[in-house]
Motif scaffolding. Structure first.
Motif, PDB file in Angstrom:
ATOM      1  N   CYS A 108      -1.973   6.464   1.741  1.00 31.22           N
ATOM      2  CA  CYS A 108      -2.868   5.509   1.069  1.00 31.22           C
ATOM      3  C   CYS A 108      -2.782   5.601  -0.454  1.00 31.22           C
ATOM      4  N   PHE A 112      -1.453   2.374  -2.555  1.00 29.41           N
ATOM      5  CA  PHE A 112      -2.353   1.763  -3.525  1.00 29.41           C
ATOM      6  C   PHE A 112      -1.818   1.894  -4.952  1.00 29.41           C
ATOM      7  N   SER A 113      -1.138   3.012  -5.229  1.00 33.61           N
ATOM      8  CA  SER A 113      -0.581   3.205  -6.575  1.00 33.61           C
ATOM      9  C   SER A 113       0.483   2.167  -6.880  1.00 33.61           C
ATOM     10  N   TYR A 351      -7.932   3.047 -12.104  1.00 36.28           N
ATOM     11  CA  TYR A 351      -7.075   3.842 -11.227  1.00 36.28           C
ATOM     12  C   TYR A 351      -7.877   4.951 -10.531  1.00 36.28           C
ATOM     13  N   LEU A 354      -9.661   3.438  -7.571  1.00 31.11           N
ATOM     14  CA  LEU A 354      -8.725   3.131  -6.496  1.00 31.11           C
ATOM     15  C   LEU A 354      -8.295   4.405  -5.773  1.00 31.11           C
ATOM     16  N   ALA A 358      -8.760   5.631  -1.941  1.00 26.94           N
ATOM     17  CA  ALA A 358      -7.577   5.977  -1.152  1.00 26.94           C
ATOM     18  C   ALA A 358      -7.769   7.269  -0.367  1.00 26.94           C
TER      19      ALA A 358
END
Length: 496
Positions: A108, A112-113, A351, A354, A358
């Protein structure tokens, strides 16, 4: 002519006062952050930032390097203690679920990155991979520190969700090592001769798998029979002295083997702890089977357990000196002043959120597993019964799911190591990308333990009493910190 010895000089009063204040603030900050936000690791990180190079640079550079090494020994002891106290029967019973959780915790953040950094911010593909690798790791040291901190209200190491958390964190740590090895060599891939990429990736995997498989096999068929038949009855004569000598030898051997084999030293420390739990006999007449530390110390034919010896020789030093130094050393490595440009702040915060989500998604494996393993009936339940079953599964798995997801959030030392390797040893990671990664690593390492502490404070008792909570150990009547009775779940008992 230089004298062939260190010339003794009385330390200056300024240096003495600086060191006294440093350790005093380490202890005060740990106590305050534990009381206020239920995450004792946050205070020492802040003190490290202030006293180290990132901000005031009060400590001499060589002091900071020394504290970094001492702190890493503290990290090794944290992991080693975790291995000594971990319920191996629970690790085995929940291994499949832990594997799914670990895979979720790695894939994840990487996925996502690429969505945000590669497609959104325009970072390069390799740069994105390096940053994603750093954020896919879970801080093993922070995980065990969080478990130990929460044990005042509930001993997470004795719960099902705790076993899943420990296994997943160990697997993420090993995967992080694999990626850090690849990243370390990225700068030389174009050189002549180029390194063998297959061996570069495969070596840590093979070494980790080999150690994980050989440790229980050799413990069961070789070392445990030898120890029980020829050694353990002698340990009752010297008690803690015999124990600490063996513990030092085993720990040193495992971390040395892990390092030279190409896997994680921390993984080796964890295996060393689990190895020692299996060695002594579990028969009630065995020297290490005691109800308390006092019984092991006073009775001639009994010996304190390895956990008792760790508590006597190491626990205070680890708790009040080495562990705070480890978390302070994380603060030493944070480029604090570079974090505060407008671009760095908003990109870092986006970030961070997110990456928090994740890792938080790892917790979803708990309700899915609960629903999949709930009792099935021969006939399909009525719609009202289905709703009731869903509510039951939801209520009993929500808090454990939140606990697992929050505890996996912290990146800590592993994330910093990976991103600094990428920034210092390769040309792929830009200053902008490095700062973005540092923001996410730092904030996730702070927010994760805070959330876990608060959740355990308010829901710890409910988690402990639920289906993902405390599980009676094999031979539950034999306790007193003797974890030799807990290794039954990893391997069946060999005949004496």
């Amino acid at each position: 002519m230089v004298a062939p010895f260190l010339q003794y000089h009385e330390p200056g009063i300024i240096d003495i006062l600086i060191l006294v204040s440093f350790f005093t603030f380490l202890w005060i900050s740990e106590y305050a952050s534990n009381k206020i936000i239920r995450a004792g690791i946050i205070g020492p990180i802040a003190v490290g930032i202030i006293y180290g190079q990132p901000l005031a640079n009060i400590l001499h550079h060589d002091w900071q390097e020394t504290f970094l090494y001492l702190g890493y020994i503290g990290l090794i002891l944290i992991i080693f203690e975790g291995g000594l106290s971990t319920r191996l029967d629970l690790l085995k019973a929940n291994f499949g679920l832990s594997l799914i959780a670990a895979a979720t915790g790695v894939l994840c953040p990487i996925g996502f990155s690429y969505l945000l950094l590669y497609l959104g911010f325009g970072y390069g593909a390799v740069e994105t991979f390096i940053i994603a690798a750093a954020l896919s790791a879970t801080s093993l040291g922070t995980t065990f520190a969080v478990i130990a901190g929460a044990s005042k209200s509930v001993d997470l190491s004795q719960t099902r969700v705790g076993a899943v958390l420990i296994s997943a964190a160990v697997m993420d740590d090993v995967s992080g090592l694999v990626m850090s090895s690849v990243i370390h060599q990225l700068g030389t891939l174009s050189s002549s001769p180029a390194p063998n990429l297959g061996w570069l990736i495969g070596r840590p995997i093979v070494a980790s798998a080999a150690m994980a498989l050989l440790t229980p096999v050799l413990a069961k068929w070789v070392f445990a029979p030898l120890f029980r038949g020829w050694v353990e009855h002698h340990f009752a004569k010297l008690d803690h002295l015999s124990n600490i000598t063996l513990m030092i030898l085993v720990l040193s051997a495992f971390i040395a083997i892990a390092s030279f084999a190409g896997t994680s030293v921390l993984f080796g420390a964890f295996l060393a702890g689990t190895f020692l739990t299996y060695l002594p006999s579990k028969h009630p007449s065995g020297p290490f089977v005691v109800l308390s530390r006092e019984q092991g110390e006073k009775e001639k034919d009994k010996s304190p357990t390895f956990v008792h010896t760790f508590e006597l020789y190491c626990l205070d030093t680890q708790t009040y000196v080495l562990a705070p130094l480890f978390f302070a050393s994380i603060g030493f490595a944070i480029p604090f002043l570079d974090l505060w440009s407008g671009r760095a702040v908003w990109r870092g915060l986006v970030y961070t959120l997110l990456m928090l989500v994740a890792k938080f998604l790892v917790g979803i494996v708990i309700p899915i597993s609960s629903f999949a393993t709930c009792p099935r009936r021969s006939k399909s339940p009525a719609p009202q019964e289905k709703k009731g079953l869903s509510r039951t599964v939801h209520s009993t798995s929500l808090s454990p799911a939140l606990l697992l997801g929050m505890a996996m959030v912290a990146r800590g030392e592993i994330g910093l190591l990976i991103v600094e390797i990428g920034y210092n040893n390769t040309s792929y990671v830009s200053s902008d990308g490095f700062i973005t990664a540092i923001w996410a690593i730092l904030l996730n390492t702070i927010l994760g333990p805070m959330a876990v502490g608060l959740l355990v404070k308010f829901r710890g008792e409910a988690i402990a009493k639920g289906p993902w909570g405390l599980v009676d150990a094999p031979e539950a009547g034999i306790n007193g910190g003797s974890n030799v009775a807990l290794a039954e779940g990893m391997m069946e008992e060999g005949r004496q």
